[in-house]
Design a protein around this motif. Structure first.
Motif, PDB file in Angstrom:
ATOM      1  N   ARG A 128       0.827  -1.205   0.000  1.00 25.98           N
ATOM      2  CA  ARG A 128       0.000   0.000   0.000  1.00 25.98           C
ATOM      3  C   ARG A 128       0.859   1.252   0.000  1.00 25.98           C
ATOM      4  O   ARG A 128       0.645   2.181  -0.773  1.00 25.98           O
ATOM      5  N   LYS A 129       1.892   1.259   0.854  1.00 31.05           N
ATOM      6  CA  LYS A 129       2.739   2.438   1.002  1.00 31.05           C
ATOM      7  C   LYS A 129       3.641   2.651  -0.218  1.00 31.05           C
ATOM      8  O   LYS A 129       3.811   3.781  -0.673  1.00 31.05           O
ATOM      9  N   ASP A 130       4.186   1.587  -0.766  1.00 30.59           N
ATOM     10  CA  ASP A 130       5.174   1.714  -1.844  1.00 30.59           C
ATOM     11  C   ASP A 130       4.582   1.687  -3.245  1.00 30.59           C
ATOM     12  O   ASP A 130       5.235   2.140  -4.188  1.00 30.59           O
ATOM     13  N   VAL A 131       3.367   1.147  -3.400  1.00 30.41           N
ATOM     14  CA  VAL A 131       2.806   1.014  -4.743  1.00 30.41           C
ATOM     15  C   VAL A 131       1.510   1.811  -4.897  1.00 30.41           C
ATOM     16  O   VAL A 131       1.396   2.663  -5.779  1.00 30.41           O
ATOM     17  N   ILE A 132       0.549   1.548  -4.051  1.00 30.52           N
ATOM     18  CA  ILE A 132      -0.785   2.125  -4.234  1.00 30.52           C
ATOM     19  C   ILE A 132      -0.792   3.629  -4.010  1.00 30.52           C
ATOM     20  O   ILE A 132      -1.334   4.379  -4.821  1.00 30.52           O
ATOM     21  N   VAL A 133      -0.183   4.095  -2.923  1.00 28.19           N
ATOM     22  CA  VAL A 133      -0.169   5.535  -2.641  1.00 28.19           C
ATOM     23  C   VAL A 133       0.551   6.311  -3.740  1.00 28.19           C
ATOM     24  O   VAL A 133       0.021   7.315  -4.237  1.00 28.19           O
ATOM     25  N   PRO A 134       1.740   5.887  -4.203  1.00 28.30           N
ATOM     26  CA  PRO A 134       2.374   6.617  -5.303  1.00 28.30           C
ATOM     27  C   PRO A 134       1.550   6.602  -6.603  1.00 28.30           C
ATOM     28  O   PRO A 134       1.517   7.596  -7.325  1.00 28.30           O
ATOM     29  N   LEU A 135       0.885   5.496  -6.876  1.00 33.63           N
ATOM     30  CA  LEU A 135       0.045   5.446  -8.073  1.00 33.63           C
ATOM     31  C   LEU A 135      -1.121   6.427  -7.972  1.00 33.63           C
ATOM     32  O   LEU A 135      -1.460   7.106  -8.938  1.00 33.63           O
ATOM     33  N   ASN A 136      -1.729   6.504  -6.800  1.00 34.78           N
ATOM     34  CA  ASN A 136      -2.817   7.463  -6.606  1.00 34.78           C
ATOM     35  C   ASN A 136      -2.320   8.896  -6.744  1.00 34.78           C
ATOM     36  O   ASN A 136      -3.002   9.744  -7.310  1.00 34.78           O
ATOM     37  N   GLU A 137      -1.121   9.166  -6.215  1.00 33.64           N
ATOM     38  CA  GLU A 137      -0.551  10.508  -6.336  1.00 33.64           C
ATOM     39  C   GLU A 137      -0.231  10.835  -7.792  1.00 33.64           C
ATOM     40  O   GLU A 137      -0.426  11.964  -8.235  1.00 33.64           O
ATOM     41  N   ALA A 138       0.236   9.856  -8.541  1.00 35.35           N
ATOM     42  CA  ALA A 138       0.539  10.084  -9.955  1.00 35.35           C
ATOM     43  C   ALA A 138      -0.739  10.258 -10.771  1.00 35.35           C
ATOM     44  O   ALA A 138      -0.755  10.995 -11.759  1.00 35.35           O
ATOM     45  N   ALA A 139      -1.816   9.607 -10.381  1.00 33.69           N
ATOM     46  CA  ALA A 139      -3.074   9.688 -11.122  1.00 33.69           C
ATOM     47  C   ALA A 139      -3.830  10.984 -10.843  1.00 33.69           C
ATOM     48  O   ALA A 139      -4.663  11.391 -11.654  1.00 33.69           O
ATOM     49  N   GLN A 140      -3.550  11.643  -9.731  1.00 30.93           N
ATOM     50  CA  GLN A 140      -4.291  12.855  -9.367  1.00 30.93           C
ATOM     51  C   GLN A 140      -4.191  13.954 -10.428  1.00 30.93           C
ATOM     52  O   GLN A 140      -5.213  14.531 -10.790  1.00 30.93           O
ATOM     53  N   PRO A 141      -3.007  14.276 -10.968  1.00 29.92           N
ATOM     54  CA  PRO A 141      -2.961  15.294 -12.023  1.00 29.92           C
ATOM     55  C   PRO A 141      -3.775  14.900 -13.263  1.00 29.92           C
ATOM     56  O   PRO A 141      -4.370  15.761 -13.910  1.00 29.92           O
ATOM     57  N   LEU A 142      -3.807  13.624 -13.570  1.00 25.99           N
ATOM     58  CA  LEU A 142      -4.615  13.174 -14.704  1.00 25.99           C
ATOM     59  C   LEU A 142      -6.101  13.392 -14.433  1.00 25.99           C
ATOM     60  O   LEU A 142      -6.843  13.839 -15.310  1.00 25.99           O
ATOM     61  N   ARG A 143      -6.537  13.085 -13.222  1.00 23.76           N
ATOM     62  CA  ARG A 143      -7.940  13.323 -12.864  1.00 23.76           C
ATOM     63  C   ARG A 143      -8.269  14.808 -12.967  1.00 23.76           C
ATOM     64  O   ARG A 143      -9.333  15.183 -13.455  1.00 23.76           O
ATOM     65  N   GLU A 144      -7.346  15.652 -12.494  1.00 22.41           N
ATOM     66  CA  GLU A 144      -7.568  17.094 -12.549  1.00 22.41           C
ATOM     67  C   GLU A 144      -7.587  17.597 -13.990  1.00 22.41           C
ATOM     68  O   GLU A 144      -8.321  18.528 -14.317  1.00 22.41           O
ATOM     69  N   ALA A 145      -6.795  16.982 -14.867  1.00 26.53           N
ATOM     70  CA  ALA A 145      -6.772  17.389 -16.269  1.00 26.53           C
ATOM     71  C   ALA A 145      -8.043  16.959 -16.996  1.00 26.53           C
ATOM     72  O   ALA A 145      -8.510  17.648 -17.901  1.00 26.53           O
ATOM     73  N   VAL A 146      -8.620  15.837 -16.611  1.00 29.37           N
ATOM     74  CA  VAL A 146      -9.805  15.318 -17.278  1.00 29.37           C
ATOM     75  C   VAL A 146     -11.080  16.032 -16.792  1.00 29.37           C
ATOM     76  O   VAL A 146     -12.056  16.127 -17.537  1.00 29.37           O
ATOM     77  N   GLU A 147     -11.056  16.557 -15.598  1.00 26.72           N
ATOM     78  CA  GLU A 147     -12.251  17.182 -15.023  1.00 26.72           C
ATOM     79  C   GLU A 147     -12.825  18.299 -15.902  1.00 26.72           C
ATOM     80  O   GLU A 147     -14.038  18.311 -16.162  1.00 26.72           O
ATOM     81  N   PRO A 148     -12.014  19.248 -16.410  1.00 27.47           N
ATOM     82  CA  PRO A 148     -12.598  20.279 -17.283  1.00 27.47           C
ATOM     83  C   PRO A 148     -13.184  19.697 -18.575  1.00 27.47           C
ATOM     84  O   PRO A 148     -14.179  20.207 -19.094  1.00 27.47           O
ATOM     85  N   ILE A 149     -12.584  18.640 -19.073  1.00 30.75           N
ATOM     86  CA  ILE A 149     -13.112  18.009 -20.283  1.00 30.75           C
ATOM     87  C   ILE A 149     -14.484  17.413 -19.996  1.00 30.75           C
ATOM     88  O   ILE A 149     -15.421  17.576 -20.790  1.00 30.75           O
ATOM     89  N   ASN A 150     -14.620  16.756 -18.863  1.00 25.85           N
ATOM     90  CA  ASN A 150     -15.917  16.193 -18.491  1.00 25.85           C
ATOM     91  C   ASN A 150     -16.955  17.298 -18.312  1.00 25.85           C
ATOM     92  O   ASN A 150     -18.111  17.147 -18.711  1.00 25.85           O
ATOM     93  N   ASP A 151     -16.555  18.426 -17.710  1.00 22.66           N
ATOM     94  CA  ASP A 151     -17.468  19.554 -17.556  1.00 22.66           C
ATOM     95  C   ASP A 151     -17.897  20.089 -18.917  1.00 22.66           C
ATOM     96  O   ASP A 151     -19.070  20.417 -19.123  1.00 22.66           O
ATOM     97  N   SER A 152     -16.956  20.176 -19.849  1.00 28.05           N
ATOM     98  CA  SER A 152     -17.276  20.657 -21.197  1.00 28.05           C
ATOM     99  C   SER A 152     -18.241  19.710 -21.904  1.00 28.05           C
ATOM    100  O   SER A 152     -19.180  20.154 -22.566  1.00 28.05           O
ATOM    101  N   VAL A 153     -18.014  18.422 -21.767  1.00 29.84           N
ATOM    102  CA  VAL A 153     -18.899  17.443 -22.384  1.00 29.84           C
ATOM    103  C   VAL A 153     -20.311  17.576 -21.814  1.00 29.84           C
ATOM    104  O   VAL A 153     -21.300  17.550 -22.556  1.00 29.84           O
ATOM    105  N   THR A 154     -20.409  17.745 -20.508  1.00 26.33           N
ATOM    106  CA  THR A 154     -21.720  17.919 -19.876  1.00 26.33           C
ATOM    107  C   THR A 154     -22.408  19.168 -20.408  1.00 26.33           C
ATOM    108  O   THR A 154     -23.603  19.148 -20.719  1.00 26.33           O
ATOM    109  N   GLN A 155     -21.666  20.261 -20.527  1.00 31.27           N
ATOM    110  CA  GLN A 155     -22.231  21.505 -21.038  1.00 31.27           C
ATOM    111  C   GLN A 155     -22.676  21.354 -22.494  1.00 31.27           C
ATOM    112  O   GLN A 155     -23.748  21.820 -22.879  1.00 31.27           O
TER     113      GLN A 155
END
Length: 129
Positions: free
Chosen positions: A50-77
């Protein structure tokens, strides 16, 4: 895999016959200790993974989630806008009424909705009442 009471009794009887009644408690204690150590090591391994694999993967995925969020908002609009356009195309009189009523004050809305709809339908039919 779950062991029921019947299976447990059979295992106990076989162990009693194979090991003997005098050594069975000693082997049972050793088995209990071994299972305890196994549980400790697996929980430690779980925590390390959990400490060495899962947490770093979640931290690496966070910028991707933040980048996709405006696209999802645009699609909804865009979907919302397309629904409005479809509604306008399918029923222009109701679309005109909704637009006018949206601009009105709340107390004016109930009195004039019917009149607005009649005028919009009349305009749609070429001014023929």
């Amino acid at each position: 895999m779950r062991i029921g009471i019947g299976e447990l009794v059979v295992i106990f009887l076989i162990a009693l016959v194979v090991i003997g009644p005098d050594k069975l408690p000693e082997y049972a204690r050793q088995l209990g200790k071994a299972l305890g150590e196994l549980k400790k090591s697996t929980s430690g391994l779980n925590e390390e993974i959990r400490k060495d694999v899962i947490v770093p993967l979640n931290e690496a995925a966070q910028p991707l989630r933040e980048a996709v969020e405006p696209i999802n908002d645009s699609v909804t609009q865009i979907k919302s806008d397309m629904d409005k356009v479809t509604k306008t195309i399918n029923n222009p009189a109701a679309a005109v009424k909704d637009a006018v009523v949206k601009e009105m004050k709340p107390e004016e809305k109930t009195e004039t909705e019917g009149v607005i709809l009649e005028k919009a339908e009349s305009a749609e039919n070429g001014g023929v009442s």
